[in-house]
Design an enzyme around this catalytic site. Sequence first.
Site, short mmCIF file in Angstrom:
data_model
loop_
_atom_site.label_atom_id
_atom_site.label_comp_id
_atom_site.label_asym_id
_atom_site.label_seq_id
_atom_site.Cartn_x
_atom_site.Cartn_y
_atom_site.Cartn_z
N LYS A 1 0.87 -1.18 0.00
CA LYS A 1 0.00 0.00 0.00
C LYS A 1 0.90 1.23 0.00
O LYS A 1 1.84 1.30 0.80
CB LYS A 1 -0.88 0.01 1.26
CG LYS A 1 -2.12 -0.85 1.15
CD LYS A 1 -3.18 -0.33 0.17
CE LYS A 1 -4.07 0.73 0.76
NZ LYS A 1 -4.94 0.24 1.83
N ASN B 1 12.87 6.01 7.40
CA ASN B 1 13.54 4.98 8.17
C ASN B 1 12.68 3.72 8.26
O ASN B 1 11.50 3.82 8.57
CB ASN B 1 13.82 5.48 9.59
CG ASN B 1 14.88 6.58 9.62
OD1 ASN B 1 15.89 6.46 8.98
ND2 ASN B 1 14.61 7.65 10.36
N HIS C 1 14.33 6.13 -0.43
CA HIS C 1 13.56 7.36 -0.24
C HIS C 1 12.62 7.62 -1.40
O HIS C 1 12.80 7.03 -2.44
CB HIS C 1 14.51 8.55 -0.06
CG HIS C 1 15.36 8.43 1.16
ND1 HIS C 1 16.71 8.17 1.09
CD2 HIS C 1 15.07 8.48 2.47
CE1 HIS C 1 17.20 8.10 2.32
NE2 HIS C 1 16.23 8.28 3.17
#
Length: 527
Positions: free
Chosen positions: A278, A421, A527
């Site tokens: 998701k 993270n 990222h």
Amino acid sequence: DLSPVRRALLSVSDKTGLIELGQALAARGVELLSTGGTAKALRDAGLTVRDVAEVTGFPEMMDGRVKTLHPMVHGGLLALRDNADHVAAMEQHGIAGIDLLVVNLYPFEATVAKGADYDDCIENIDIGGPAMIRAASKNHAFVNVVVDVADYDALLAEMAANDGQTSYAFRQRLAQTAYARTAAYDAAVSNWMADQLALEAPRRRAFAGELKQTLRYGENSHQQAAFYTDGSNRPGVATARQLQGKELSYNNINDTDAAFELVAEFAPENGPACAIIKHANPCGVALGATLSEAYQKAFDCDRTSAFGGIVALNQPLDAETAGKIVEIFTEVVIAPGASDEAIAIFATKKNLRLLLTDGLPDPRQPIVAMKQVAGGLLVQDKDVGHVDLTDLKVVTRKAPTEAQMADLLFAWKVGKHVKSNAIVYVKDGATVGVGAGQMSRLDSANVAAAKAQRMATELGLPESPAKGCAVASDAFFPFADGLLEAAAAGGACVIQPGGSMRDDEVIKAADEAGLAMVFTGMRHFRH
Ligand code: 93A
């Protein structure tokens, strides 16, 4: 494979380093040919130069639009020196070979950047330069092509090392650089024209790919979007066959890719695996004795989030798994094949998209990853890094058991696909808590713990499934706090890169908490 440099054609807009190069070539006895401005600059420095106009028998004309576009030039660049027909043609027409082409192009990009008007930009589209570059590059078996002032020294060094000759490998490298330059140049022209025409960015064709599909919209409905294939024809979302369901959206494609690339980390021969995604992050990943068990365990990790998710399988979809998947609303399922029975089960759910491929994406395939930033492009290798048992270093008094090691490695592979993270809790080959995309590692540990707690509630478990779990952290714990949070949530063993200034402190805390911890020496930021 050494080839001599006897004759050079220099035609440069940027005259930086030109005189020094011309002098060095002349000192080696290389004959110099040149176009108007370049020839003048060389002559002014006292060098002997032949004008291209003299070679072609035509003056430069039409404001310089036509100066080197002539068989005397292109024949000299393209002729194969070891082909009898080519050599005969050269003799018949008096064409002399050109062994070195030094070109830098009309400054189209700089002209656009300084805000020049339309006609000025058009006039700065170089035609003859790219034509010569492409010709010389094609004939790199014999011809050197230099398109960058920064390569003048390398050329001279190569010639110095080889008695005035150059090696095939050197010319190959020059040719590759040269084609990159003409590709970028044409892309700049195309993008500028797209600006002039006010075309939407995704519909511009100046990509090194084939337009597969224009999408209804991008991440949001006010964004234009399109989907390109890269021509590699590798298994993946871009080459998948869609059996049913409505057209994929931008987000569907992005999430399907994330799901499929994650599940591809688990080789099918090592057993079934399932990932549910998701918003580009996994809400459940699991191995299973059967595919349906893997799906069930992945689903159980976060049933709330799995609703409307994207499911990826590392093995062909079977009927049992298909039957389970259709019990809840799922956007997309992608798998390397499906049984007829499974396809028949899905056929009853018209909106469910089923994508089938001929295999899994290769997680080790080196690919260039790009990210747009204001005024530029960040380019890096895709993260194909991986560790196995032999790479792991036990740093605590306690060592993980064999079963814990398996869970640690599983958690590590999942963590590579979680936005940083990333903290991942794993129990018996299944995630039980995923903490993604937090700005602090401590928060990610908390999110993972909260998810595990909710899993206990959703499944009516007597205690948190994180009790005794394996913990993966995509980067080192800078402080002991995140580690202790994971331990408090039930973590029994930890896998992390190590390498923090405070590793000693973190290892001490792990020992005091009775944890077993291993270092990978590798980080997986995403990222
Ligand atoms: O206008 S062009 O596209 N037509 C040509 O035939 C041609 N040949 C070389 N531009 C052409 N060039 C370009 O001229 C070179 O790529 C180089 O940038 C420039 C060098 O011109 P000059 O020697 O007159 O300064």
